[in-house]
Design a protein around this motif. Structure first.
Motif, PDB file in Angstrom:
ATOM      1  N   ARG A  92      37.416 -17.282   5.719  1.00  0.00           N
ATOM      2  CA  ARG A  92      36.012 -16.888   5.538  1.00  0.00           C
ATOM      3  C   ARG A  92      35.158 -17.352   6.713  1.00  0.00           C
ATOM      4  N   ASP A  93      35.460 -18.549   7.225  1.00  0.00           N
ATOM      5  CA  ASP A  93      34.739 -19.038   8.411  1.00  0.00           C
ATOM      6  C   ASP A  93      35.018 -18.141   9.615  1.00  0.00           C
ATOM      7  N   VAL A  94      36.275 -17.733   9.767  1.00  0.00           N
ATOM      8  CA  VAL A  94      36.628 -16.851  10.896  1.00  0.00           C
ATOM      9  C   VAL A  94      35.841 -15.544  10.794  1.00  0.00           C
ATOM     10  N   ASP A  95      35.789 -14.984   9.603  1.00  0.00           N
ATOM     11  CA  ASP A  95      35.045 -13.726   9.423  1.00  0.00           C
ATOM     12  C   ASP A  95      33.555 -13.920   9.725  1.00  0.00           C
ATOM     13  N   ALA A  96      33.013 -15.063   9.342  1.00  0.00           N
ATOM     14  CA  ALA A  96      31.595 -15.338   9.605  1.00  0.00           C
ATOM     15  C   ALA A  96      31.333 -15.436  11.107  1.00  0.00           C
ATOM     16  N   VAL A  97      32.210 -16.102  11.829  1.00  0.00           N
ATOM     17  CA  VAL A  97      32.054 -16.234  13.286  1.00  0.00           C
ATOM     18  C   VAL A  97      32.217 -14.871  13.951  1.00  0.00           C
ATOM     19  N   ARG A  98      33.170 -14.084  13.493  1.00  0.00           N
ATOM     20  CA  ARG A  98      33.361 -12.738  14.055  1.00  0.00           C
ATOM     21  C   ARG A  98      32.120 -11.876  13.861  1.00  0.00           C
ATOM     22  N   ALA A  99      31.516 -11.981  12.690  1.00  0.00           N
ATOM     23  CA  ALA A  99      30.314 -11.189  12.424  1.00  0.00           C
ATOM     24  C   ALA A  99      29.142 -11.644  13.287  1.00  0.00           C
ATOM     25  N   ALA A 100      29.096 -12.942  13.603  1.00  0.00           N
ATOM     26  CA  ALA A 100      27.982 -13.486  14.387  1.00  0.00           C
ATOM     27  C   ALA A 100      28.134 -13.219  15.877  1.00  0.00           C
ATOM     28  N   ILE A 101      29.384 -13.043  16.330  1.00  0.00           N
ATOM     29  CA  ILE A 101      29.619 -12.854  17.773  1.00  0.00           C
ATOM     30  C   ILE A 101      30.436 -11.576  17.977  1.00  0.00           C
ATOM     31  N   PRO A 102      29.815 -10.421  17.769  1.00  0.00           N
ATOM     32  CA  PRO A 102      30.574  -9.170  17.939  1.00  0.00           C
ATOM     33  C   PRO A 102      30.937  -8.891  19.387  1.00  0.00           C
ATOM     34  N   ASP A 103      30.232  -9.526  20.339  1.00  0.00           N
ATOM     35  CA  ASP A 103      30.498  -9.265  21.752  1.00  0.00           C
ATOM     36  C   ASP A 103      31.576 -10.176  22.327  1.00  0.00           C
ATOM     37  N   ALA A 104      32.204 -10.998  21.490  1.00  0.00           N
ATOM     38  CA  ALA A 104      33.258 -11.885  21.998  1.00  0.00           C
ATOM     39  C   ALA A 104      34.471 -11.072  22.443  1.00  0.00           C
ATOM     40  N   ALA A 106      37.574 -12.211  22.311  1.00  0.00           N
ATOM     41  CA  ALA A 106      38.612 -12.454  21.301  1.00  0.00           C
ATOM     42  C   ALA A 106      38.201 -13.638  20.445  1.00  0.00           C
ATOM     43  N   ILE A 107      38.489 -13.547  19.160  1.00  0.00           N
ATOM     44  CA  ILE A 107      38.270 -14.672  18.234  1.00  0.00           C
ATOM     45  C   ILE A 107      39.556 -14.841  17.443  1.00  0.00           C
ATOM     46  N   SER A 108      40.146 -16.015  17.565  1.00  0.00           N
ATOM     47  CA  SER A 108      41.458 -16.229  16.942  1.00  0.00           C
ATOM     48  C   SER A 108      41.418 -17.399  15.980  1.00  0.00           C
ATOM     49  N   MET A 109      42.472 -17.480  15.198  1.00  0.00           N
ATOM     50  CA  MET A 109      42.679 -18.616  14.291  1.00  0.00           C
ATOM     51  C   MET A 109      44.087 -19.121  14.552  1.00  0.00           C
ATOM     52  N   GLN A 110      44.216 -20.426  14.730  1.00  0.00           N
ATOM     53  CA  GLN A 110      45.544 -20.961  15.019  1.00  0.00           C
ATOM     54  C   GLN A 110      45.751 -22.296  14.320  1.00  0.00           C
ATOM     55  N   SER A 111      47.021 -22.630  14.134  1.00  0.00           N
ATOM     56  CA  SER A 111      47.356 -23.912  13.510  1.00  0.00           C
ATOM     57  C   SER A 111      46.905 -25.041  14.426  1.00  0.00           C
ATOM     58  N   GLY A 112      46.477 -26.133  13.855  1.00  0.00           N
ATOM     59  CA  GLY A 112      45.983 -27.259  14.645  1.00  0.00           C
ATOM     60  C   GLY A 112      47.028 -28.332  14.846  1.00  0.00           C
ATOM     61  N   TRP A 113      46.553 -29.468  15.372  1.00  0.00           N
ATOM     62  CA  TRP A 113      47.453 -30.574  15.635  1.00  0.00           C
ATOM     63  C   TRP A 113      47.796 -31.307  14.333  1.00  0.00           C
ATOM     64  N   PRO A 114      48.811 -32.095  14.211  1.00  0.00           N
ATOM     65  CA  PRO A 114      49.874 -32.183  15.216  1.00  0.00           C
ATOM     66  C   PRO A 114      50.753 -30.946  15.166  1.00  0.00           C
ATOM     67  N   THR A 115      51.018 -30.382  16.324  1.00  0.00           N
ATOM     68  CA  THR A 115      51.844 -29.178  16.384  1.00  0.00           C
ATOM     69  C   THR A 115      53.297 -29.546  16.093  1.00  0.00           C
ATOM     70  N   PRO A 116      53.907 -28.899  15.104  1.00  0.00           N
ATOM     71  CA  PRO A 116      55.305 -29.252  14.792  1.00  0.00           C
ATOM     72  C   PRO A 116      56.241 -28.841  15.918  1.00  0.00           C
TER      73      PRO A 116
END
Length: 413
Positions: A92-104, A106-116
């Motif tokens: 939902r946060d990703v969708d909110a950021v995408r809606a706020a910055i349509p001119d970006a 790229a907007i991605s979502m990725q796994s965080g640290w610690p990276t397995p």
């Protein structure tokens, strides 16, 4: 006596006593070389962190929305408790950021640290410690990954939780050598994945490879490793000047998404690579505060050695001083001569220290991943220190020589 004559006599004394001059200057040489080498390595590291590490972590013209702020050092108890109370980053946060910055771009979502990290296996060949990232397709744009073979991950791969993987070039080369990796089935953490692409090489940073990874759909990643508290949103803008306004819009969108009131503190962090660079610069400021103290100790010791050697020279050359005074040399001529010898000695030590430090920094950059960058100000400080120490510690021996009585001096053996 003309200044050139004074300098000529000074350098003649240095050349005539090479070994003694070298050992006299050893303290200054070592101190100045230390200053030059350490400053060169720190400055090189600063540039390297800014140009390579920060960009590799966050991406160029990019910023991140994170639950946990970027911090190289450990959190204190209060900071960590505050971070633990923050909600995780959601779709939902990703969708909110995408809606706020349509001119970006790229907007991605990725796994965080610690990276397995895990073993990657293909037909009996095993590559260990391969980092596994769960990503959405846009992450490959944010990180400027380019496909060398096959194709990149797609939105369908993510939505269908496909068991597909894009490999870093190092993993693909070690695992498949001359075999085409596209379409091959491998095991990642014991699970079967089909290789659909191989990225172009990004090289190494400080000896750490940026090509030893496996990219899989974030939906598949969460099936294997679970949802992470450190899932991160990355936003890449087309121009660097668009980053700051976009960060403001992302912050506003995240506050609305999290239902924060006007005076409530953010329960997320919006950060660029500048946070990493600033942290590194603050760290090096501490080193720059310590280095002068270490160098000053060496310089003072070197200056005391020079003063003692010059006092010995005055005793050894007492008869010479008496003869020169008897032939008409004034006290200030004698004082200028010995002071010039001291300054020439210490300046020579500073010059030798600069070359030694440069050579050491160059050697370090050759045999290790540590870069080195000589700065003009460190050279200027080193030379000023060398000459200045000659003035400070040369005055006393010079005045003692100048005050010698000519008759008493000529009787000296």
């Amino acid at each position: 006596m003309r200044p050139l004559d004074v300098l000529g006599i000074a350098f003649a004394q240095i050349v005539g006593n090479k070994l003694r001059s070298f050992f006299t200057l050893l303290g200054i040489i070592v101190s100045v070389a230390f200053l030059i080498a350490v400053v060169a390595i720190i400055q090189g590291m600063n540039a390297y962190v800014k140009d390579n590490i920060a960009g590799a972590v966050v991406g160029a013209n990019a910023f991140q929305v994170r639950r946990t702020p970027i911090q190289i050092g450990p959190f204190n108890d209060d900071q960590w408790a505050k971070v633990q109370r923050r909600p995780r980053i959601s779709t939902r946060d990703v969708d909110a950021v995408r809606a706020a910055i349509p001119d970006a771009e790229a907007i991605s979502m990725q796994s965080g640290w610690p990276t397995p990290s895990t073993d990657v296996i293909w037909r009996g060949r095993t590559i260990g410690s391969v980092l596994v990232f769960g990503i959405t397709p846009e992450y490959q744009v944010v990180q400027d990954y380019r496909i060398a073979r096959g194709r990149a991950l797609s939105a369908v791969d993510v939505s269908a939780r496909m068991p597909v993987v894009v490999l870093g070039s190092e993993v693909a080369e070690k695992l498949f050598e001359s075999v085409d990796p596209i379409g091959q089935e491998i095991r990642v953490a014991g699970e079967r994945f089909t290789v659909i692409g191989v990225n172009e090489a990004k090289g190494r940073v400080l000896g750490q490879s940026f090509d030893a990874f496996a990219l899989i759909p974030i939906s598949r990643f969460e099936m294997r490793y679970g949802r992470r508290l450190t899932t991160t949103i990355s936003v890449k803008m087309r121009e660097a000047e668009d980053v700051a306004p976009a960060m403001a819009r992302a912050e506003e969108a995240m506050r609305l998404s999290h239902g924060l009131r006007p005076l409530e503190e953010n329960d997320f962090s919006v950060e660029t690579a500048d946070a990493l660079v600033d942290f590194w610069r603050n760290l090096t400021k501490v080193l720059f505060a310590v280095i002068p103290a270490v160098v000053a100790i060496g310089i003072v010791v070197g200056g005391i050695v020079i003063m003692n050697i010059m006092l010995m020279a005055v005793n050894e050359r007492t008869r010479e001083i008496g003869i020169r005074k008897a032939m008409g040399a004034r006290s200030r001529d004698i004082e200028r001569q010995f002071l010039a010898e001291t300054i020439a000695l210490s300046a020579l030590g500073g010059l030798m220290g600069v070359f030694s430090g440069w050579a050491f920094a160059f050697l370090v950059s050759l045999v290790s991943p540590l870069p080195a960058r000589i700065t003009w100000w460190s050279v200027a400080v080193a030379l000023a220190l060398g000459a200045g120490i000659g003035v400070v510690f040369g005055v006393y021996p010079a005045r003692r020589a100048a005050r010698l009585d000519p008759v008493t001096a000529m009787r000296a053996e």
